[in-house]
Design a protein around this motif. Structure first.
Motif, PDB file in Angstrom:
ATOM      1  N   ARG A  36       0.826  -1.208   0.000  1.00 24.17           N
ATOM      2  CA  ARG A  36       0.000   0.000   0.000  1.00 24.17           C
ATOM      3  C   ARG A  36       0.864   1.263   0.000  1.00 24.17           C
ATOM      4  NH1 ARG A  36      -2.876  -3.532  -0.833  1.00 24.17           N
ATOM      5  NH2 ARG A  36      -4.774  -4.222   0.248  1.00 24.17           N
ATOM      6  N   ALA A  40       0.906   4.673  -2.216  1.00 23.88           N
ATOM      7  CA  ALA A  40       0.579   5.927  -1.537  1.00 23.88           C
ATOM      8  C   ALA A  40       1.580   7.027  -1.838  1.00 23.88           C
ATOM      9  CB  ALA A  40       0.493   5.685  -0.030  1.00 23.88           C
ATOM     10  N   GLU A 461      -2.480   1.203   8.625  1.00 22.18           N
ATOM     11  CA  GLU A 461      -3.282   1.182   7.393  1.00 22.18           C
ATOM     12  C   GLU A 461      -4.383   2.241   7.450  1.00 22.18           C
ATOM     13  OE1 GLU A 461      -4.788  -1.233   3.819  1.00 22.18           O
ATOM     14  OE2 GLU A 461      -3.038  -1.655   5.058  1.00 22.18           O
ATOM     15  N   HIS A 462      -4.977   2.421   8.612  1.00 19.66           N
ATOM     16  CA  HIS A 462      -5.996   3.459   8.802  1.00 19.66           C
ATOM     17  C   HIS A 462      -5.395   4.835   8.519  1.00 19.66           C
ATOM     18  CE1 HIS A 462      -8.235   6.422  11.217  1.00 19.66           C
ATOM     19  NE2 HIS A 462      -9.288   5.646  11.069  1.00 19.66           N
ATOM     20  N   ARG A 465      -4.740   5.295   4.688  1.00 22.86           N
ATOM     21  CA  ARG A 465      -5.953   5.498   3.886  1.00 22.86           C
ATOM     22  C   ARG A 465      -6.588   6.860   4.169  1.00 22.86           C
ATOM     23  NH1 ARG A 465      -7.842   0.988   1.252  1.00 22.86           N
ATOM     24  NH2 ARG A 465      -6.725  -0.958   1.704  1.00 22.86           N
TER      25      ARG A 465
END
Length: 654
Positions: A36, A40, A461-462, A465
């Motif tokens: 991720r 990003a 991860e929170h 995102r």
């Protein structure tokens, strides 16, 4: 650093044999986070930078403030590469450092690739990107590292007096230390700053202490006279810059400067009952420009942040000197200062405190904000201790990870006992430093928070995102001077949790520190730093004499080979290794159904390492894992940025 590394002793290698039939959730989440993050940072780059690597910023800068914010947008990008991110992010980080440096040169902030003159609360923040680039690619950046350090080690640049061991001004850089604190006749206050932090020199009579456009003009004159010259505690962060040059070049003159300068501050703290003062005039006299006060210097105990900034600068300096000398007594200056403040703690709710950083404290406390919790006074002035806040764990965690000593662990235990919040809770917030999760990590390392890896990776991860959602909401062309903190707030690269779990290291001390690790890794086949593709790592125990790390290869088809080193700079000696695994078995990997009921029970096997080494080679066949308990001696070797020597044809380092 040019010091040659100790060779890997014959046989100091191990091959994993434990089959991975059900990958541990933390390993799957860890590798997913790496994937991720690659998406990003590219999205951030697309929205906020141009083809030259500059940030999309069409305006000017009205004051010297703001240069750090440009560099901070990318501060942890080299760290992601060092952890195992792609080579592309290292190239991008280097391009953005160059682009931002050229941009700030045009804006009048930078000359000859370095700040013309600003305080080291902010310069320390700016430096993190450069330090990361140097650790990741020392050959490319060694020349810059030398040139920047010489601004302070060579008195001809007008920043340092070696006879008195004094940096000559609170603002310093390529223009020397005679620029003062501001251009014009007044410090560039904002009303928000004044309302939040008050004013320095608040002991002056009359309206001088009120400042601002309607205040007594003497405040500007008094600030220039009393705060514009001489050394301040924040300048201790310069030690990180000079340490960086020593690591990159091996020049002993840089090491000697770090020792000499930090020794000066250590003696001043000893003379002040163990509490570091925040100011010293150009003659070397503490309080010489402040009517004898040991507090009140620029970015010191009184204004604006107190222990938050002073403590980080102390930690940068003390850790630099300890690394350069292998003498951990340098950390005593940090310990005595913090213990003095901790002894003043009171149990308060957030509403009862006079905190100047209420939003940050509320994020840290989360659902416990309404409960009484131990708070310490960050600031001190003529009116005594004030600005009560929950203790930051950045510095005490850095001390414990460095030393591993029971006393440093006990300090954290005492802070936990007095706290009114649950140290096991993992809150999905991210502050400017990308820190704040030291408490649940400490609980995990001490055996009281077994679910931390999975919950912490979910929080990371929170964060990622959420920041990507904000990137979509705030286009780069909209950024103006009042908005330049936006880049830090939406930077989606999150490395705190990965650093904790894979290196056994805390988030870097933000005002100019260097990364800490109990172990870190090299990809043996690609000959570069970081975990190989598909490999996850979990450090679950750090003690003075050992570390426990589990490695998992999630690939079902490819063998991975890594080299594990002791410490960020290969400074720790690996004395003995016990590998928990199963012996090779004909049923693995050829016959899956041989393990349908249960695989063979894991056993421990000692791995010979000779008289102690810097490195251990670990071969991970497809779908295997291994648990290593590594006995080590901390800081037994001189630190080095040299890479291990790899033999690519068989994956074993020689």
């Amino acid at each position: 650093m040019s010091t040659s590394s100790s060779p890997l002793a014959p046989g100091a290698a191990v091959t994993a044999t434990v089959p991975v039939l059900a990958p541990p959730p933390w390993a799957v989440a860890e590798r997913a986070l790496f994937d991720r993050l690659e998406e990003a940072w590219r999205r951030f780059q697309e929205v906020y930078t141009d083809e030259r690597g500059r940030l999309r910023y069409p305006g000017e800068l009205s004051t010297r403030d703001g240069g750090d914010d440009f560099y901070e947008a990318f501060f942890n990008w080299p760290q992601l590469y060092l952890l195992g991110g792609s080579t592309e992010i290292l190239r991008a980080a280097a391009r953005h450092w160059r682009g931002v440096t050229d941009q700030l040169t045009e804006l009048g902030i930078v000359r000859d690739d370095f700040e013309r003159g600003y305080d080291w609360f902010h310069q320390g923040e700016s430096a993190l990107l450069f330090y990361g680039l140097t650790v990741a690619d020392p050959e490319t950046w060694a020349g810059h590292a030398r040139r920047f350090a010489e601004l302070y080690t060579d008195p001809a640049h007008g920043n340092y007096d070696p006879a008195r061991r004094v940096v000559l001004g609170a603002h310093n850089g390529t223009d020397g230390a005679d620029r003062g604190l501001f251009d014009g006749s007044q410090y560039p206050w904002t009303q928000t700053e004044a309302d939040t932090y008050g004013y320095p020199l608040d002991w002056l009579p009359g309206r001088a202490a009120s400042g601002g456009p309607d205040g007594d003009p003497r405040l500007g004159e008094e600030m220039a006279r009393r705060l514009g010259h001489g050394d301040v505690a924040m300048n201790m962060s310069i030690s990180g810059l000079v340490l960086n040059a020593w690591l990159a070049t091996g020049d002993e003159a840089f090491r000697a400067w770090v020792i000499d300068y930090v020794d000066g501050w250590r003696k001043r703290a000893e003379a002040n009952d163990g509490v570091v003062p925040d100011n010293v005039d150009r003659r070397g006299v503490v309080g010489g420009d402040l009517d004898g006060r040991w507090y009140g210097g620029h970015y010191g105990w009184t204004w604006p942040h107190g222990l938050y900034s002073v403590g980080q600068a102390q930690a940068v300096a003390s850790l630099a000197a300890a690394l350069a000398t292998a003498d951990d007594s340098y950390l005593d200056m940090v310990r005595t200062t913090h213990d003095h403040v901790y002894a003043l703690a009171r149990d308060l709710t957030l509403a009862e405190s006079d905190t100047s950083v209420r939003r940050k404290a509320a994020a840290l406390l989360g659902p416990d904000a309404d409960r009484p919790t131990s708070m310490i006074p960050l600031r001190h002035s003529d009116r005594g201790p004030h600005d009560w806040n929950p203790p930051s764990l950045t510095v005490p965690m850095a001390l414990w990870i460095h030393s591993g000593l029971p006393d440093d662990r006990a300090r954290l235990e005492r802070l936990r006992e007095r706290s009114g919040r649950d140290w096991r809770a993992v809150l999905p917030f991210r502050d400017k430093e990308e820190g704040g999760h030291e408490a649940p990590w400490f609980a995990f390392l001490t055996g009281d928070n077994p679910g931390y890896p999975e919950r912490a990776l979910a929080a990371a991860e929170h964060q990622l995102r959420r920041r990507l959602a904000l990137v979509g909401a705030y286009p780069g062309e909209a950024v103006r001077e009042a908005d330049i903190h936006l880049w830090q707030q939406v930077n989606p690269v999150v490395t705190e949790i990965l650093t904790q779990l894979t290196w056994g290291g805390p988030q870097v001390v933000y005002n100019g520190g260097h990364p800490q690790a109990r172990v870190r890794y090299w990809d043996a086949k690609d000959g570069r730093p970081g975990l190989p593709a598909d490999v996850a790592a979990l450090v679950s125990d750090v003690e003075p004499q050992h570390v426990v790390v589990e490695l998992v290869n999630l690939s079902v088809s490819a063998e991975r080979v890594l080299v594990l080193q002791g410490g960020t700079f290969a400074e720790h000696r690996l004395d003995a290794v016990e590998a928990t695994q199963t012996p090779p078995d004909p049923g693995w990997p050829g016959d899956f159904y041989a393990y349908e009921s249960a695989p063979p029970a894991p056993i421990e096997r000692a791995v010979p390492v000779g008289d102690g080494v810097r490195y251990l080679t670990v071969t991970l066949p497809p779908s295997t894992r291994i648990r290593l308990t590594i006995a080590m001696t901390l800081r037994a070797f001189p630190p080095t940025l040299d890479a291990p020597v790899f033999s690519h044809w068989n994956g074993v380092q020689r």
